[in-house]
Scaffold this motif. Structure first.
Motif, PDB file in Angstrom:
ATOM      1  N   GLN A 151      89.049  70.589  25.997  1.00 36.61           N
ATOM      2  CA  GLN A 151      88.358  69.318  25.823  1.00 36.61           C
ATOM      3  C   GLN A 151      86.920  69.373  26.323  1.00 36.61           C
ATOM      4  N   ALA A 152      86.676  70.107  27.393  1.00 34.46           N
ATOM      5  CA  ALA A 152      85.335  70.139  27.987  1.00 34.46           C
ATOM      6  C   ALA A 152      84.446  71.220  27.396  1.00 34.46           C
ATOM      7  N   SER A 153      85.011  72.365  27.054  1.00 32.80           N
ATOM      8  CA  SER A 153      84.153  73.486  26.660  1.00 32.80           C
ATOM      9  C   SER A 153      83.604  73.360  25.242  1.00 32.80           C
ATOM     10  N   LEU A 154      84.414  72.919  24.307  1.00 31.87           N
ATOM     11  CA  LEU A 154      83.931  72.818  22.924  1.00 31.87           C
ATOM     12  C   LEU A 154      82.750  71.859  22.801  1.00 31.87           C
ATOM     13  N   PRO A 155      82.812  70.637  23.346  1.00 28.33           N
ATOM     14  CA  PRO A 155      81.642  69.761  23.239  1.00 28.33           C
ATOM     15  C   PRO A 155      80.482  70.172  24.147  1.00 28.33           C
ATOM     16  N   ALA A 156      80.733  71.068  25.090  1.00 30.51           N
ATOM     17  CA  ALA A 156      79.631  71.566  25.923  1.00 30.51           C
ATOM     18  C   ALA A 156      78.711  72.481  25.116  1.00 30.51           C
ATOM     19  N   LEU A 210      82.890  65.356  30.325  1.00 31.79           N
ATOM     20  CA  LEU A 210      83.313  64.662  31.546  1.00 31.79           C
ATOM     21  C   LEU A 210      84.790  64.284  31.499  1.00 31.79           C
ATOM     22  N   LEU A 211      85.263  63.865  30.331  1.00 30.80           N
ATOM     23  CA  LEU A 211      86.681  63.521  30.201  1.00 30.80           C
ATOM     24  C   LEU A 211      87.574  64.747  30.348  1.00 30.80           C
ATOM     25  N   GLY A 212      87.113  65.893  29.891  1.00 32.82           N
ATOM     26  CA  GLY A 212      87.874  67.130  30.087  1.00 32.82           C
ATOM     27  C   GLY A 212      87.982  67.489  31.557  1.00 32.82           C
ATOM     28  N   ILE A 213      86.895  67.341  32.275  1.00 34.93           N
ATOM     29  CA  ILE A 213      86.917  67.593  33.725  1.00 34.93           C
ATOM     30  C   ILE A 213      87.856  66.600  34.404  1.00 34.93           C
ATOM     31  N   TRP A 214      87.778  65.344  34.002  1.00 28.56           N
ATOM     32  CA  TRP A 214      88.646  64.318  34.589  1.00 28.56           C
ATOM     33  C   TRP A 214      90.123  64.596  34.285  1.00 28.56           C
ATOM     34  N   LEU A 215      90.397  65.099  33.086  1.00 28.50           N
ATOM     35  CA  LEU A 215      91.780  65.452  32.735  1.00 28.50           C
ATOM     36  C   LEU A 215      92.318  66.481  33.718  1.00 28.50           C
ATOM     37  N   TRP A 216      91.520  67.484  34.028  1.00 31.33           N
ATOM     38  CA  TRP A 216      91.971  68.526  34.951  1.00 31.33           C
ATOM     39  C   TRP A 216      92.128  67.959  36.363  1.00 31.33           C
ATOM     40  N   THR A 268      83.354  70.049  17.009  1.00 29.98           N
ATOM     41  CA  THR A 268      83.943  69.182  18.033  1.00 29.98           C
ATOM     42  C   THR A 268      84.552  67.942  17.390  1.00 29.98           C
ATOM     43  N   ALA A 269      83.843  67.339  16.443  1.00 31.56           N
ATOM     44  CA  ALA A 269      84.358  66.150  15.764  1.00 31.56           C
ATOM     45  C   ALA A 269      85.663  66.454  15.025  1.00 31.56           C
ATOM     46  N   VAL A 270      85.702  67.585  14.337  1.00 34.20           N
ATOM     47  CA  VAL A 270      86.927  67.969  13.614  1.00 34.20           C
ATOM     48  C   VAL A 270      88.082  68.174  14.600  1.00 34.20           C
ATOM     49  N   ALA A 271      87.803  68.835  15.726  1.00 35.43           N
ATOM     50  CA  ALA A 271      88.841  69.057  16.735  1.00 35.43           C
ATOM     51  C   ALA A 271      89.342  67.726  17.305  1.00 35.43           C
ATOM     52  N   LEU A 272      88.424  66.813  17.589  1.00 38.17           N
ATOM     53  CA  LEU A 272      88.821  65.505  18.120  1.00 38.17           C
ATOM     54  C   LEU A 272      89.649  64.722  17.107  1.00 38.17           C
ATOM     55  N   LEU A 273      89.299  64.814  15.841  1.00 37.62           N
ATOM     56  CA  LEU A 273      90.107  64.161  14.800  1.00 37.62           C
ATOM     57  C   LEU A 273      91.518  64.739  14.782  1.00 37.62           C
ATOM     58  N   GLY A 274      91.610  66.069  14.828  1.00 39.26           N
ATOM     59  CA  GLY A 274      92.920  66.719  14.813  1.00 39.26           C
ATOM     60  C   GLY A 274      93.772  66.353  16.017  1.00 39.26           C
ATOM     61  N   VAL A 275      93.182  66.406  17.184  1.00 36.47           N
ATOM     62  CA  VAL A 275      93.919  66.067  18.402  1.00 36.47           C
ATOM     63  C   VAL A 275      94.302  64.590  18.392  1.00 36.47           C
TER      64      VAL A 275
END
Length: 126
Positions: free
Chosen positions: A111-116, A92-98, A12-19
């Protein structure tokens, strides 16, 4: 914190860095239009928001990394709390994005599923 939780938190951290890097440096790039839904004429108008969201994502990634370091090398309880908070916030931020932009369903799911996953591993695979 079990190994699976730590591995998926690290992913998740690597994905967040990339995004975060994409949002900061490539938000106006036409190749990423479908990801960010930014029209070329709107790049200047959304620059501040895109760059700040990118910084938020990088900050959450660094939080996860710091938490993982603490779990393994310092204060385990505090490290677990940091990792769980950062992952739960991203869910929560992934849900809010949707909720706020239905066209970004795939981004919201990502955004929501990977950190879940680390949350599920932590709470259900003890």
């Amino acid at each position: 914190m079990n190994v699976l939780s730590q591995i998926f938190a690290g992913v998740t951290a690597v994905a967040l860095l990339g995004v975060g890097v994409l949002e900061i440096f490539f938000h106006g790039d036409r190749r990423f239009h479908s990801l960010f839904l930014i029209e070329p004429e709107d790049v200047r108008a959304v620059r501040m928001w895109a760059m700040n969201i990118g910084a938020y994502n990088i900050t959450f990634a660094l939080g996860i990394i710091a938490g993982l370091w603490m779990v393994n090398l310092a204060d385990q309880t505090a490290g677990v709390a940091i990792v769980l908070f950062c992952c739960a916030a991203q869910v929560l931020l992934g849900i809010w994005l949707w909720i706020t932009e239905r066209r970004l369903l795939l981004s919201a799911i990502g955004q929501a599923s990977l950190p879940a996953i680390p949350l599920v591993c932590y709470f259900f695979l003890r």
